[in-house]
Enzyme design. Structure first.
Site, PDB file in Angstrom:
ATOM      1  N   SER A   1       0.840  -1.188   0.000  1.00  0.00           N
ATOM      2  CA  SER A   1       0.000   0.000   0.000  1.00  0.00           C
ATOM      3  C   SER A   1       0.879   1.244   0.000  1.00  0.00           C
ATOM      4  O   SER A   1       2.046   1.204   0.440  1.00  0.00           O
ATOM      5  CB  SER A   1      -0.890   0.011   1.248  1.00  0.00           C
ATOM      6  OG  SER A   1      -1.517   1.262   1.437  1.00  0.00           O
TER       7      SER A   1
ATOM      8  N   TYR B   1      -1.945  -1.254  10.308  1.00  0.00           N
ATOM      9  CA  TYR B   1      -2.068  -1.423   8.863  1.00  0.00           C
ATOM     10  C   TYR B   1      -0.777  -1.003   8.173  1.00  0.00           C
ATOM     11  O   TYR B   1      -0.216  -1.749   7.356  1.00  0.00           O
ATOM     12  CB  TYR B   1      -3.249  -0.608   8.337  1.00  0.00           C
ATOM     13  CG  TYR B   1      -3.476  -0.785   6.848  1.00  0.00           C
ATOM     14  CD1 TYR B   1      -4.170  -1.898   6.363  1.00  0.00           C
ATOM     15  CD2 TYR B   1      -3.001   0.144   5.934  1.00  0.00           C
ATOM     16  CE1 TYR B   1      -4.373  -2.075   5.000  1.00  0.00           C
ATOM     17  CE2 TYR B   1      -3.201  -0.019   4.567  1.00  0.00           C
ATOM     18  CZ  TYR B   1      -3.892  -1.131   4.112  1.00  0.00           C
ATOM     19  OH  TYR B   1      -4.082  -1.301   2.763  1.00  0.00           O
TER      20      TYR B   1
END
Length: 242
Positions: A142, A155
């Site tokens: 990401s 995350y």
């Protein structure tokens, strides 16, 4: 970028990037094992794979559980006889929360799926790939894996770890003809983005198919010179444009 006859396992394949990748791969001749924790959306995604010309196998699995991952690979080998491509796409996220307020169980849940799950899947397919002296492992990180950010600790840590795992695996399996690469998407129009309120009016997001096209290239023979690399696919959410 033909993938005729190749077999791909795609985690988190029920929706978003995983689903788009499954369909894109099928259009290029691949057969696909689709997996996720819930089968609610997998069957629909599998139908789309078949309509695109590929064979589809649906296997329910929680990638954070070693037994599920072992079964996933065994069922794929039982059906197709080989695994050529693994896409580690399954991921979970949390609403924005500072570290001081976070429960340890919530931290572990994100790391277990996003990072440990990718490790378990890679470890499960590697003996087969090493025996065949070929294979492609693709990890979906990401833009958040490139730097920290308030309220997104587990995350972003998991996605940063995935970039490092990509480099480690690539170094370990290069001699066996296996490439390992990573894609770092920017803001993409997925259910996860909507659930954690990272999308909204006026925000430009990429379509999942745009990331699927990057994965397709990395899974193809055209990417033979690339391994141990993390490709930033930030689209309009690139910080350069802020």
């Amino acid at each position: 970028m033909k993938l005729d006859g190749r077999v791909a396992i795609i985690t988190g394949a029920g929706r978003g990037i995983g689903r788009a990748a499954a369909v894109a791969f099928a259009r290029e001749g691949a057969n696909v094992t689709l997996t996720a924790r819930s089968t609610d959306e997998l069957e629909t995604a599998a139908d789309e794979v078949r309509e695109a010309g590929g064979e589809a196998l649906v296997v329910q699995a929680d990638v954070s559980q070693e037994r599920d991952v072992t079964n996933l690979v065994q069922e794929t080998l039982g059906r197709f006889g080989q695994v050529d491509i693994l896409i580690n796409n399954a991921a979970v996220n949390l609403p924005r929360i500072d570290t001081v307020d976070m429960e340890a169980a919530a931290w572990r849940q994100v790391l277990d799926v996003n990072l440990t799950g990718s490790f378990l899947c890679a470890r499960a397919v590697l003996p087969h790939m090493i025996e065949r002296q070929s294979g492609k492992i693709l990890n979906v990180s990401s833009i958040g894996g490139r730097r920290g950010g308030r309220g997104r600790g587990p995350y972003r840590a998991s996605k940063a770890g995935l970039i490092n795992l990509t480099e480690t695996l690539a170094a370990e399996v290069m001699e066996h003809g296996i490439t390992v690469n990573c894609v770092c998407p920017g803001g993409t129009d997925t259910e996860m983005m909507r659930q954690i309120a990272l999308s909204g009016p006026g925000r430009q997001l990429m379509a999942p198919e745009e990331i699927a096209n990057v994965l397709l290239f990395l899974a193809s023979d055209e990417s033979s010179a690339i391994t141990g690399t993390s490709i930033d696919a930030f689209g309009p959410t690139n910080p350069l444009f802020a």
